[in-house]
Design an enzyme around this catalytic site. Structure first.
Site, PDB file in Angstrom:
ATOM      1  N   VAL A 173       2.297   1.800  -3.498  1.00 44.89           N
ATOM      2  CA  VAL A 173       1.263   2.379  -4.365  1.00 44.89           C
ATOM      3  C   VAL A 173       1.141   3.876  -4.094  1.00 44.89           C
ATOM      4  O   VAL A 173       1.121   4.693  -5.019  1.00 44.89           O
ATOM      5  CB  VAL A 173      -0.093   1.657  -4.170  1.00 44.89           C
ATOM      6  CG1 VAL A 173      -1.243   2.443  -4.786  1.00 44.89           C
ATOM      7  CG2 VAL A 173      -0.012   0.251  -4.750  1.00 44.89           C
ATOM      8  N   GLU A 174       1.065   4.252  -2.826  1.00 42.35           N
ATOM      9  CA  GLU A 174       0.922   5.663  -2.446  1.00 42.35           C
ATOM     10  C   GLU A 174       2.120   6.492  -2.911  1.00 42.35           C
ATOM     11  O   GLU A 174       1.958   7.574  -3.475  1.00 42.35           O
ATOM     12  CB  GLU A 174       0.775   5.770  -0.925  1.00 42.35           C
ATOM     13  CG  GLU A 174       0.512   7.161  -0.423  1.00 42.35           C
ATOM     14  CD  GLU A 174      -0.956   7.544  -0.433  1.00 42.35           C
ATOM     15  OE1 GLU A 174      -1.234   8.753  -0.363  1.00 42.35           O
ATOM     16  OE2 GLU A 174      -1.820   6.652  -0.506  1.00 42.35           O
ATOM     17  N   SER A 175       3.319   5.987  -2.682  1.00 44.22           N
ATOM     18  CA  SER A 175       4.515   6.757  -3.033  1.00 44.22           C
ATOM     19  C   SER A 175       4.712   6.874  -4.542  1.00 44.22           C
ATOM     20  O   SER A 175       4.945   7.976  -5.059  1.00 44.22           O
ATOM     21  CB  SER A 175       5.762   6.132  -2.401  1.00 44.22           C
ATOM     22  OG  SER A 175       5.762   6.337  -1.016  1.00 44.22           O
TER      23      SER A 175
ATOM     24  N   THR B 221       0.832  -1.204   0.000  1.00 45.91           N
ATOM     25  CA  THR B 221       0.000   0.000   0.000  1.00 45.91           C
ATOM     26  C   THR B 221       0.867   1.255   0.000  1.00 45.91           C
ATOM     27  O   THR B 221       0.568   2.236  -0.697  1.00 45.91           O
ATOM     28  CB  THR B 221      -0.941  -0.021   1.221  1.00 45.91           C
ATOM     29  OG1 THR B 221      -1.722  -1.216   1.170  1.00 45.91           O
ATOM     30  CG2 THR B 221      -1.869   1.167   1.230  1.00 45.91           C
TER      31      THR B 221
ATOM     32  N   SER C 259       2.020   9.089  -6.009  1.00 46.34           N
ATOM     33  CA  SER C 259       2.179  10.494  -5.593  1.00 46.34           C
ATOM     34  C   SER C 259       3.325  11.177  -6.329  1.00 46.34           C
ATOM     35  O   SER C 259       3.213  12.340  -6.722  1.00 46.34           O
ATOM     36  CB  SER C 259       2.422  10.577  -4.088  1.00 46.34           C
ATOM     37  OG  SER C 259       1.266  10.192  -3.383  1.00 46.34           O
TER      38      SER C 259
END
Length: 135
Positions: free
Chosen positions: A49-51, A46, A54
């Protein structure tokens, strides 16, 4: 590229390619990333995915609005198969890049056999300016 300060550095994420249309990064997975059953903790996937999403969204926001700031507002990550050790590569591409929001698809695969271990979708909000830091 060296890990960014903060969470990317803590998790060991390194970015190899960064643009408004594609982000590629990798992590060398080891026991630091495991949950109690000896496989990678879902929070690692997760976080990737976020990094990855972003970073790409920030580049796209710069092209769209002239600003670099984005914040995640939704993260949906699917865990597809277990992984214990070895390099994984994450590839992020935009699904939609708009003036106010973006959606990115991130696929994480094992380098050893090319099999996908996780995939996720990140929705971000483009910000009008970099938020003021509050320590």
């Amino acid at each position: 590229m060296e890990p960014q300060p903060g969470w990317d550095s803590a998790v060991g994420l390194r970015i190899e390619e960064l643009s408004a249309t594609r982000v590629v990064g990798y992590i060398d997975i080891d026991e630091r990333h495991h949950q109690p059953y000896g496989i990678v903790h879902g929070g690692v996937w997760t976080s990737v995915v976020e990094s990855i999403g972003s970073h790409g969204a920030a580049m796209a926001a710069r092209e769209i609005t002239g600003e670099l700031a984005v914040v995640g507002v939704a993260n949906s990550t699917d865990f597809l198969r277990p992984h214990r050790t070895g390099r994984v590569r994450a590839i992020g591409t935009p699904i939609q890049t708009g003036r106010t929001q973006q959606i990115w698809l991130i696929e994480i695969e094992r380098e050893s056999d090319g099999k996908m271990v996780a995939r996720g979708q990140l929705r971000v909000q483009n910000l009008p300016a970099m938020p003021e830091r509050r320590d």
